[in-house]
Write a protein that holds these residues in place. Structure first.
Motif, mmCIF file in Angstrom:
data_model
loop_
_atom_site.group_PDB
_atom_site.id
_atom_site.type_symbol
_atom_site.label_atom_id
_atom_site.label_comp_id
_atom_site.label_asym_id
_atom_site.label_seq_id
_atom_site.Cartn_x
_atom_site.Cartn_y
_atom_site.Cartn_z
ATOM 1 N N LEU A 1 0.867 -1.256 0.132
ATOM 2 C CA LEU A 1 0.249 -0.063 -0.135
ATOM 3 C C LEU A 1 0.958 1.275 0.121
ATOM 4 C CD1 LEU A 1 -2.811 1.296 0.220
ATOM 5 C CD2 LEU A 1 -2.480 1.285 3.051
ATOM 6 N N HIS A 2 1.732 1.228 0.990
ATOM 7 C CA HIS A 2 2.717 2.327 0.956
ATOM 8 C C HIS A 2 3.742 2.752 -0.052
ATOM 9 C CE1 HIS A 2 1.584 3.006 5.775
ATOM 10 N NE2 HIS A 2 0.565 3.397 4.925
ATOM 11 N N GLY A 3 4.023 1.512 -0.617
ATOM 12 C CA GLY A 3 5.002 1.443 -1.699
ATOM 13 C C GLY A 3 4.320 1.796 -3.376
ATOM 14 N N GLU A 4 3.433 1.247 -3.363
ATOM 15 C CA GLU A 4 2.753 1.421 -4.685
ATOM 16 C C GLU A 4 1.341 2.176 -4.777
ATOM 17 O OE1 GLU A 4 3.977 0.135 -7.599
ATOM 18 O OE2 GLU A 4 5.713 -0.953 -6.545
ATOM 19 N N GLY A 5 0.797 2.414 -3.331
ATOM 20 C CA GLY A 5 -0.534 3.248 -3.590
ATOM 21 C C GLY A 5 -0.255 4.732 -3.953
ATOM 22 N N ASN A 6 -1.303 5.262 -4.677
ATOM 23 C CA ASN A 6 -1.474 6.734 -5.145
ATOM 24 C C ASN A 6 -2.178 7.288 -3.627
ATOM 25 O OD1 ASN A 6 -0.522 6.443 -7.633
ATOM 26 N ND2 ASN A 6 -2.462 5.987 -8.319
ATOM 27 N N PRO A 7 -1.961 8.716 -3.431
ATOM 28 C CA PRO A 7 -2.487 9.407 -2.333
ATOM 29 C C PRO A 7 -3.870 9.074 -2.332
ATOM 30 C CG PRO A 7 -0.969 10.900 -3.236
ATOM 31 C CD PRO A 7 -0.953 9.647 -4.156
ATOM 32 N N ARG A 8 -4.533 8.690 -1.267
ATOM 33 C CA ARG A 8 -5.958 8.405 -0.855
ATOM 34 C C ARG A 8 -6.522 7.255 -1.898
ATOM 35 N NH1 ARG A 8 -7.309 14.139 0.876
ATOM 36 N NH2 ARG A 8 -7.836 13.462 3.063
ATOM 37 N N GLU A 9 -5.706 6.398 -2.185
ATOM 38 C CA GLU A 9 -6.220 5.287 -3.020
ATOM 39 C C GLU A 9 -6.317 4.173 -1.939
ATOM 40 O OE1 GLU A 9 -4.868 2.737 -6.959
ATOM 41 O OE2 GLU A 9 -3.332 3.424 -5.632
ATOM 42 N N ARG A 10 -7.489 3.550 -1.891
ATOM 43 C CA ARG A 10 -7.857 2.446 -1.052
ATOM 44 C C ARG A 10 -7.186 1.120 -1.362
ATOM 45 N NH1 ARG A 10 -12.642 2.629 2.035
ATOM 46 N NH2 ARG A 10 -11.967 0.607 2.736
ATOM 47 N N LEU A 11 -6.937 0.339 -0.522
ATOM 48 C CA LEU A 11 -6.185 -0.901 -0.908
ATOM 49 C C LEU A 11 -6.881 -1.700 -2.127
ATOM 50 C CD1 LEU A 11 -3.856 -3.014 -0.292
ATOM 51 C CD2 LEU A 11 -5.380 -3.842 1.525
#
Length: 212
Positions: free
Chosen positions: A192-202
């Motif tokens: 999540l923290h490596g690939e997620g965009n801001p505010r993007e849910r898992l």
């Protein structure tokens, strides 16, 4: 006050102490796992990796909204009263039945299985593993201990959410112990923290990356 004003007030008043929330089942006779310890260990891991700070960094300084809070659930049994199906990460207690000898053909297991997963033949009970949810009720009612609990542990799911585009959580492990569950949580948060965009849910991230 119109709906937009109500939403604005709710967001203004929303000030979570942590950017994660753990929901767990209450003490229940149906529980097949004691979940208090795993709850504390989940909290310990989230604090050790400084989850809330990293989640805030993903927001780029923006004020958190309710869907920015990472949701976890711990269910003591497959009844899942704490709704793990709609959480970002969840554990579901499992008690896997096994079949031994000594069956008298009483049929109590067949009648007592809530999922109609058991049939009887000449040799004794047969469990349809595709239907069985590992609730352990058959072992509890078998008068001859022909059915007993072989393994206990947790089913692990992730990626559930409600909102505009609801999504049910998907299974990532059918059965593991507490340490395995903690490792899967760490792996999920790293993703999540490596690939997620801001505010993007898992769940949205998993769909974007085509991880199922």
């Amino acid at each position: 006050m119109d709906i937009n004003q109500i939403k604005e007030k709710m967001l203004k008043d929303f000030q979570p102490s942590e950017l994660y929330a753990i929901t767990k089942c209450w003490d229940c006779p149906n529980a097949v796992m004691e979940i208090s310890k795993v709850e504390e260990d989940l909290k310990k891991l989230l604090k050790e990796i400084d989850f809330s700070q990293k989640q805030q960094e993903r927001l780029g300084g923006a004020k958190p909204k309710p869907h920015d809070v990472f949701s976890l659930a711990i269910a003591g049994c497959p009844n899942s009263c704490c709704q793990p199906q709609i959480k970002d990460f969840a554990l579901q207690g499992q008690a896997v039945p096994r079949i031994g000898g000594g069956c008298t053909g009483c049929g109590q297991c067949v009648e007592g299985c809530p999922d109609r997963a058991i049939t009887l033949n000449e040799e004794g009970p047969v469990i349809d593993r595709d239907l069985c949810l590992n609730c352990g009720q058959c072992a509890g009612i078998c008068p001859t201990a022909t059915i007993s609990i072989g393994q206990r542990g947790y089913r692990v799911t992730r990626g559930g959410k409600l909102g505009r585009r609801p999504r049910l959580a998907g299974e990532i492990c059918a059965l593991t112990n507490e340490q395995g569950a903690l490792s899967l949580l760490k792996e999920t948060i790293d993703l999540l923290h490596g690939e997620g965009n801001p505010r993007e849910r898992l769940g949205t991230l998993l769909e974007r990356l085509k991880i199922y």
